[in-house]
Design a protein around this motif. Structure first.
Motif, PDB file in Angstrom:
ATOM      1  N   ASP A  21     -37.385  33.675  17.285  1.00 15.77           N
ATOM      2  CA  ASP A  21     -38.106  32.476  17.707  1.00 15.77           C
ATOM      3  C   ASP A  21     -39.158  32.874  18.741  1.00 15.77           C
TER       4      ASP A  21
ATOM      5  N   LYS B 108     -40.726  31.136  20.908  1.00 18.27           N
ATOM      6  CA  LYS B 108     -40.585  30.484  22.207  1.00 18.27           C
ATOM      7  C   LYS B 108     -39.399  31.016  22.994  1.00 18.27           C
ATOM      8  N   THR B 109     -38.243  31.160  22.321  1.00 14.82           N
ATOM      9  CA  THR B 109     -37.022  31.528  23.043  1.00 14.82           C
ATOM     10  C   THR B 109     -36.701  33.006  22.961  1.00 14.82           C
TER      11      THR B 109
END
Length: 723
Positions: free
Chosen positions: A663, A665-666
């Motif tokens: 991911d 973002k994470t």
């Protein structure tokens, strides 16, 4: 135009690699995945698109065709005169060299497609002057037109040649369909020069078994071994080892090897009465006025007694237009010593031979010459196993004739597949183990009842689909072997292959076999039907009601009908459809995927949809989660493509064939993947297909296309459906 304009005369079209420019746009990206192998049989190249050859040939006047071929054998042409007034040697060689390119490692090569008409085979050094044989056949091809393919005509001409010489042949079958462009993507070796030393394709040239797979010939441009010896150095004992391996890769045992070598040299002669340096370019490189023929002698007559082909010069027997036992008689009657042909090639000639044992000149019967032997011929005398077989044949002419007739039939029909594909009055009825026989199946049972029993069996979607896939994926369109018919997945050696996960397979078969026994269906049918049931269940779980097409009637082969050694070459070493690699290979996993897809007869689009579907169904080998880009495993969704093309994720290598999908973002790892998975996002063509299936409006199309491609694979070997 200014005479200094350097653009003058330049063609505005980008030429491909096989044209005069010798370049291609792909030269800029040599490591890019080349999908051309999946487009080999594109119908756009076929001038007879829609024509059904296998139906047309059934209307052929076979007797008239054979009569015309027999007449041709003794109808010498001035432009290419026949040796001793007979073309039997010429056409035996043309057919031999068409069939002799076959290799059982991947089933490619061989005489089944008429590929000898195109590069590279039409210009291999070993195929010198086969172009003349095809031109001699042209009037007959012209006369019978579409009712006889080039592939069938070439093989039949060799068979008729042996009959005219006096051999009782084993039979002949029609049914080979022509291709219409070069199979330029078949791997014939890495060498960039003809007849490069054998060392380049062996791990150790002293170990014949170390020949690089899937190759069978010892050097680039040969169909089997070098007639002058290993790397051109005469040594019959070493040549015998090369012969044993290369003939084995053609599907031949020791007896067949001896029979083919001796029988191939019982008629005709080798040509080397002059310098090879005087020959013009090969057909593919010849000037336009050569009209597709090559290797023309630029000095002297270049025909008759002055012909140059292999460089070796002379006949093997006293009467080279007659089927007899003289090859063995002369081989063992005399001692043989090394000599040089007029072209400088190394050959073996007899010591103190009687005059009456010498063959006469091809044009003047008052002149006699020594017979000759190649290093491969001498190997039959030197190798103890070959010698024992040769001595038996020498003392039993009928046994030799029968062995050769059968081996010739196998050589010229090995890539036609099962006997059910044979067409014509001369197709033999005897069942041969190498034909992978399968008994007729039962098609009159209650399919719906079988499906109900399978659905209630408790088997998972993944187990049902994976087992059906494993049963069918062995099919090879190259030589029409393998496939689901016969259910050989339950027999040795297939039941023990690592690719088939033996423990899981045994558990699934333990459930399916009682269903077959109780319903009258074959096990082969039940295995495929179980895969269909699994797909229907998975499609329903994804919100799509589908019925997967099914045609009953497969048979079940027995262990006695199964050639264990012959089946071994079908073992998958890699299967990208199930993310399986038996070991690491020098080629990439995605290249291995293309190879399997091409053998299965799949297009690039069909390959794409099958991989995406099989991933979300959870059919990976060993239950691996690589490429399973979905939260609803077991449902036939387009999630693989949706998530592969989603820019919310990034892709990070973690090993040779391992990647994390994280991911952005994470930074959390969402999925893992293999190279096969990621190539559908990285390759521009495959990504274009992936984007189609990832679209919001194409979820239904994905399911429909998956079902169609799946059915194509399941029915690939159902020749009864294509008759």
């Amino acid at each position: 135009m200014d005479g200094n304009d350097t653009s003058a005369g330049k063609c505005p079209v980008m030429h491909g690699g096989s044209t005069s420019s010798k370049t291609s746009v792909t030269k800029f990206w040599p490591n890019a995945l080349n999908l051309d192998i999946l487009h080999q049989h594109d119908s756009k190249t076929n001038p007879l698109a829609g024509f059904d050859y296998r139906s047309a040939v059934k209307g052929l006047d076979v007797d008239a065709l054979k009569a015309d071929l027999r007449a041709l054998m003794n109808d010498s042409q001035d432009w290419w005169p026949a040796d001793w007034g007979s073309y039997v040697g010429m056409f035996a060689r043309v057919a031999w060299h068409a069939a002799g390119s076959y290799r059982n490692t991947d089933g490619r090569g061989g005489s089944g497609t008429g590929n000898q008409r195109f590069a590279p085979l039409n210009s291999w050094p070993d195929n010198v002057n086969t172009d003349k044989g095809r031109r001699l056949l042209w009037p007959i091809k012209k006369k019978y037109g579409n009712k006889i393919s080039w592939a069938d005509l070439i093989v039949l001409s060799g068979t008729i040649a042996y009959e005219v010489a006096g051999l009782k042949t084993f039979g002949f079958a029609f049914g080979r369909e022509d291709i219409w462009h070069p199979e330029k993507d078949i791997y014939w070796g890495d060498e960039m020069e003809w007849l490069a030393p054998s060392d380049t394709r062996y791990d150790d040239v002293a170990d014949a078994t170390s020949l690089s797979n899937p190759l069978a010939a010892v050097q680039m441009g040969l169909i089997y071994v070098n007639p002058e010896g290993v790397n051109g150095k005469p040594d019959p004992a070493r040549t015998a080892l090369m012969m044993r391996e290369t003939f084995a890769r053609m599907g031949m045992d020791d007896e067949e090897t001896v029979a083919l070598t001796a029988g191939g040299h019982t008629i005709g002669k080798a040509h080397g009465n002059g310098s090879a340096a005087n020959l013009s370019a090969d057909p593919e490189a010849a000037d336009i006025d050569a009209q597709g023929m090559g290797w023309m002698n630029t000095k002297g007559r270049g025909i008759g007694r002055d012909t140059v082909v292999s460089g070796i010069e002379g006949a093997w027997t006293t009467n080279p237009t007659r089927w007899d036992n003289e090859f063995f008689t002369l081989l063992f009657k005399y001692d043989w010593a090394l000599a040089r042909s007029p072209a400088g090639a190394q050959q073996w000639e007899p010591v103190n031979i009687a005059e009456e044992d010498k063959p006469v000149d091809v044009e003047d019967a008052s002149i006699r010459y020594n017979p000759i032997m190649t290093d491969a011929d001498m190997a039959l005398k030197v190798d103890p196993i070959y010698r024992a077989i040769s001595e038996r044949f020498m003392n039993d002419f009928d046994a030799f004739s029968d062995a050769f007739a059968r081996a010739w039939f196998k050589l010229t029909h090995r890539d036609m597949g099962p006997k059910s594909r044979y067409i014509g009055p001369d197709a033999p009825q005897e069942e041969l183990l190498w034909q992978d026989p399968v008994p007729a199946g039962n098609a009159s049972y209650d399919v719906a009842a079988v499906k109900a029993k399978i659905a209630a069996s408790g088997l998972s979607v993944a187990d049902m689909v994976a087992t059906a896939w494993d049963s069918a994926r062995t099919f090879r369109g190259s030589d029409f072997r393998g496939g689901a018919n016969g259910a050989r997945i339950r027999l040795a050696p297939q039941k023990d292959w690592a690719a088939n996960e033996p423990a899981r397979l045994a558990a699934v078969l333990a459930v399916l076999e009682p269903i077959a026994a109780a319903t009258g269906a074959s096990i082969a049918d039940v295995i495929v039907l179980a895969g269909n049931v699994g797909i229907e269940q998975a499609a329903k779980a994804a919100g799509h009601e589908v019925t997967v097409p099914f045609a009953p009637g497969r048979g079940d082969a027995s262990q006695e009908q199964t050639d264990v050694a012959g089946q071994a070459v079908l073992e998958p070493q890699a299967d990208g459809f199930r993310n399986f690699e038996k070991q690491a290979f020098t080629v990439t996993p995605e290249e291995m995927l293309l190879d399997r897809a091409q053998l299965l007869g799949l297009t690039a689009a069909e390959m794409t949809v099958l991989v995406g579907g099989l991933r979300v169904l959870g059919t990976n080998h060993g239950g691996s989660d690589k490429g399973v880009f979905t939260e609803r495993k077991g449902a036939l969704s387009n999630d693989f493509f949706v998530n592969l093309t989603d820019m919310a994720y990034k892709w990070e290598p973690t090993g040779r064939n391992s990647y994390n999908i994280t991911d952005r973002k994470t930074g959390a790892v969402k999925w893992t993947a293999s190279r096969v998975d990621l190539v559908f996002g990285s390759n521009s063509v495959l990504r274009a297909y992936s984007e189609v299936y990832a679209q919001d409006d194409n979820a239904g199309k994905f399911v429909a296309d998956f079902v169609a491609a799946w059915t194509k694979v399941m029915n690939a070997d159902r020749y009864d459906l294509k008759a």
